[in-house]
Design a protein around this motif. Sequence first.
Motif, mmCIF file in Angstrom:
data_model
loop_
_atom_site.group_PDB
_atom_site.id
_atom_site.type_symbol
_atom_site.label_atom_id
_atom_site.label_comp_id
_atom_site.label_asym_id
_atom_site.label_seq_id
_atom_site.Cartn_x
_atom_site.Cartn_y
_atom_site.Cartn_z
ATOM 1 N N PRO A 14 -17.418 39.985 -4.516
ATOM 2 C CA PRO A 14 -16.616 40.417 -5.456
ATOM 3 C C PRO A 14 -16.928 40.146 -6.834
ATOM 4 C CG PRO A 14 -15.701 38.777 -4.159
ATOM 5 C CD PRO A 14 -16.869 39.211 -3.501
ATOM 6 N N SER A 15 -16.652 40.921 -7.591
ATOM 7 C CA SER A 15 -16.694 40.840 -9.280
ATOM 8 C C SER A 15 -15.874 39.395 -9.499
ATOM 9 C CB SER A 15 -16.021 41.958 -10.044
ATOM 10 O OG SER A 15 -16.279 41.514 -11.491
ATOM 11 N N GLY A 16 -16.672 38.427 -10.175
ATOM 12 C CA GLY A 16 -15.852 37.313 -10.579
ATOM 13 C C GLY A 16 -16.249 36.201 -9.565
ATOM 14 N N ALA A 17 -16.813 36.516 -8.504
ATOM 15 C CA ALA A 17 -17.178 35.397 -7.416
ATOM 16 C C ALA A 17 -18.126 34.278 -8.024
ATOM 17 C CB ALA A 17 -17.726 35.852 -6.174
ATOM 18 N N GLY A 18 -18.829 34.907 -9.016
ATOM 19 C CA GLY A 18 -20.024 33.882 -9.776
ATOM 20 C C GLY A 18 -21.397 34.249 -9.312
ATOM 21 N N LYS A 19 -21.470 35.616 -9.051
ATOM 22 C CA LYS A 19 -22.956 35.804 -8.548
ATOM 23 C C LYS A 19 -24.029 35.654 -9.962
ATOM 24 C CE LYS A 19 -21.834 40.007 -7.706
ATOM 25 N NZ LYS A 19 -20.041 39.946 -8.047
ATOM 26 N N SER A 20 -23.551 36.302 -11.197
ATOM 27 C CA SER A 20 -24.571 36.185 -12.249
ATOM 28 C C SER A 20 -24.755 34.410 -12.498
ATOM 29 C CB SER A 20 -23.982 36.480 -13.468
ATOM 30 O OG SER A 20 -23.371 38.068 -13.281
ATOM 31 N N THR A 21 -23.620 33.656 -12.436
ATOM 32 C CA THR A 21 -23.556 32.232 -12.786
ATOM 33 C C THR A 21 -24.812 31.640 -11.815
ATOM 34 O OG1 THR A 21 -21.492 32.306 -13.341
ATOM 35 C CG2 THR A 21 -22.405 30.118 -12.963
ATOM 36 N N ASP A 102 -28.502 42.459 -7.838
ATOM 37 C CA ASP A 102 -27.034 42.008 -7.735
ATOM 38 C C ASP A 102 -26.031 43.114 -7.672
ATOM 39 O OD1 ASP A 102 -24.255 41.398 -8.433
ATOM 40 O OD2 ASP A 102 -24.657 40.317 -10.183
ATOM 41 N N GLU A 130 -8.657 31.491 -6.420
ATOM 42 C CA GLU A 130 -9.761 31.207 -7.320
ATOM 43 C C GLU A 130 -10.445 32.125 -8.059
ATOM 44 O OE1 GLU A 130 -10.563 28.421 -8.732
ATOM 45 O OE2 GLU A 130 -12.572 28.722 -9.480
ATOM 46 N N ARG A 134 -10.950 32.823 -11.727
ATOM 47 C CA ARG A 134 -12.333 32.910 -12.743
ATOM 48 C C ARG A 134 -12.398 34.395 -13.305
ATOM 49 N NH1 ARG A 134 -16.266 30.909 -7.881
ATOM 50 N NH2 ARG A 134 -15.447 28.892 -7.942
ATOM 51 N N ARG A 138 -12.823 34.215 -17.225
ATOM 52 C CA ARG A 138 -13.970 34.897 -18.007
ATOM 53 C C ARG A 138 -13.466 35.355 -19.344
ATOM 54 N NH1 ARG A 138 -17.684 38.572 -13.936
ATOM 55 N NH2 ARG A 138 -15.870 40.099 -14.380
ATOM 56 N N ASN A 172 -19.409 30.027 -3.303
ATOM 57 C CA ASN A 172 -19.547 29.432 -4.387
ATOM 58 C C ASN A 172 -18.197 28.548 -5.041
ATOM 59 O OD1 ASN A 172 -20.290 28.814 -7.139
ATOM 60 N ND2 ASN A 172 -19.817 30.824 -7.785
ATOM 61 N N ASP A 173 -18.394 27.326 -4.373
ATOM 62 C CA ASP A 173 -17.514 26.368 -4.990
ATOM 63 C C ASP A 173 -18.352 25.586 -6.032
ATOM 64 O OD1 ASP A 173 -15.399 24.569 -5.319
ATOM 65 O OD2 ASP A 173 -15.691 23.861 -3.323
ATOM 66 N N ASP A 174 -19.071 24.882 -5.754
ATOM 67 C CA ASP A 174 -20.140 24.309 -6.915
ATOM 68 C C ASP A 174 -21.314 25.154 -7.242
ATOM 69 O OD1 ASP A 174 -22.126 22.963 -8.340
ATOM 70 O OD2 ASP A 174 -21.381 20.979 -7.656
ATOM 71 N N PRO A 175 -21.437 25.595 -8.463
ATOM 72 C CA PRO A 175 -22.456 26.755 -8.551
ATOM 73 C C PRO A 175 -23.685 26.014 -8.221
ATOM 74 C CG PRO A 175 -21.401 26.157 -10.653
ATOM 75 C CD PRO A 175 -20.734 25.716 -9.355
HETATM 76 P P1 ADP Z 1 -19.841 37.829 -11.122
HETATM 77 O O1 ADP Z 1 -21.383 37.757 -11.505
HETATM 78 O O2 ADP Z 1 -19.869 37.483 -9.437
HETATM 79 O O3 ADP Z 1 -18.934 38.942 -11.560
HETATM 80 P P2 ADP Z 1 -19.713 35.662 -13.070
HETATM 81 O O4 ADP Z 1 -20.723 34.794 -12.749
HETATM 82 O O5 ADP Z 1 -19.443 36.365 -14.336
HETATM 83 O O6 ADP Z 1 -19.103 36.358 -11.794
HETATM 84 O O7 ADP Z 1 -18.565 34.448 -13.086
HETATM 85 C C1 ADP Z 1 -17.238 34.648 -13.156
HETATM 86 C C2 ADP Z 1 -16.467 33.414 -13.874
HETATM 87 O O8 ADP Z 1 -16.497 32.341 -12.956
HETATM 88 C C3 ADP Z 1 -17.449 33.078 -15.185
HETATM 89 O O9 ADP Z 1 -16.421 32.604 -16.201
HETATM 90 C C4 ADP Z 1 -18.019 31.736 -14.600
HETATM 91 O O10 ADP Z 1 -18.370 30.882 -15.657
HETATM 92 C C5 ADP Z 1 -17.175 31.370 -13.592
HETATM 93 N N1 ADP Z 1 -17.737 30.640 -12.343
HETATM 94 C C6 ADP Z 1 -18.795 30.979 -11.894
HETATM 95 N N2 ADP Z 1 -19.011 30.026 -10.753
HETATM 96 C C7 ADP Z 1 -18.160 29.175 -10.860
HETATM 97 C C8 ADP Z 1 -17.715 27.917 -9.933
HETATM 98 N N3 ADP Z 1 -18.474 27.659 -9.087
HETATM 99 N N4 ADP Z 1 -16.617 27.358 -10.530
HETATM 100 C C9 ADP Z 1 -15.933 27.545 -11.439
HETATM 101 N N5 ADP Z 1 -16.182 28.641 -12.326
HETATM 102 C C10 ADP Z 1 -17.078 29.474 -11.765
#
Ligand code: ADP
Length: 203
Positions: A14-21, A102, A130, A134, A138, A172-175
């Motif tokens: 899902p969007s916001g899960a942290g894929k890009s991070t 992605d 969570e 996020r 964001r 994705n708890d700890d990136p």
């Molecule tokens: P996606 O690419 O899946 O849409 P993002 O990488 O943009 O998600 O992450 C969404 C938000 O969550 C960003 O603000 C990012 O900094 C934050 N984030 C990502 N991974 C984590 C994590 N493990 N714990 C806390 N915050 C996170």
Amino acid sequence: MTEQRGRLVVISGPSGAGKSTVIARLMQRRQNLCFSVSATTRDPRPGEVDGKDYFYVTREAFDRMVETDALLEHAEYVGNCYGTPRDYVLQRMEEGMHVLLDIEVQGAKQVYAKMPDAIMIFLVPPSLRELKNRLCGRGTDSEEKIRGRLERALAEYSEAQNAGFYQYIIINDDPEVAALEMDAILTAEQCRFSERKSILSEV
Ligand code: ADP
Ligand code: 5GP
């Protein structure tokens, strides 16, 4: 040893899960991995760069890419179109690079139908609460968009379960841990008998 061909690595979630991070951290660990930049009709978010995060195109330009078969897959997500430029992916794989996509579940389905040896990964946040934190944290989407993305997340969870092609789940708890797990998956996939058996006839 014979050069291994590049593999396609699909990451959905899902969007916001942290894929890009997590992808950004994974890319720092791996030289033989490149990211496929998608085309989208959505507006850039603050900080996003054309050609790095996405190719931002008009709906007309996107439709033309579909018509000319320039996209490996494409789908609509919460009101915008997204698609993977085909030539870049095929070219880099031919060069021996692993290519990371992605993309959401409908697009992943199209890719899997064409390339069933792709590595298919689903990345989730520890909880939906969570996920909401996020998306809000964001600070790039309106309240309405966030609601749409949360609804879509639930739909994606059941689509992912029904799809049957995802092989791995990353929580994705700890990136940093998530990136390490992803790295471990790629390492294990490279060590598969089917990937390396040519060495048995070379020695
Ligand atoms: P996606 O690419 O899946 O849409 P993002 O990488 O943009 O998600 O992450 C969404 C938000 O969550 C960003 O603000 C990012 O900094 C934050 N984030 C990502 N991974 C984590 C994590 N493990 N714990 C806390 N915050 C996170
Ligand atoms: P966002 O707008 O948050 O960047 O992305 C929304 C969703 O679109 C995410 O689930 C992301 O994985 C997906 N997405 C990004 N690029 C592509 C693409 O090229 N094809 C498909 N099918 N989905 C994509």
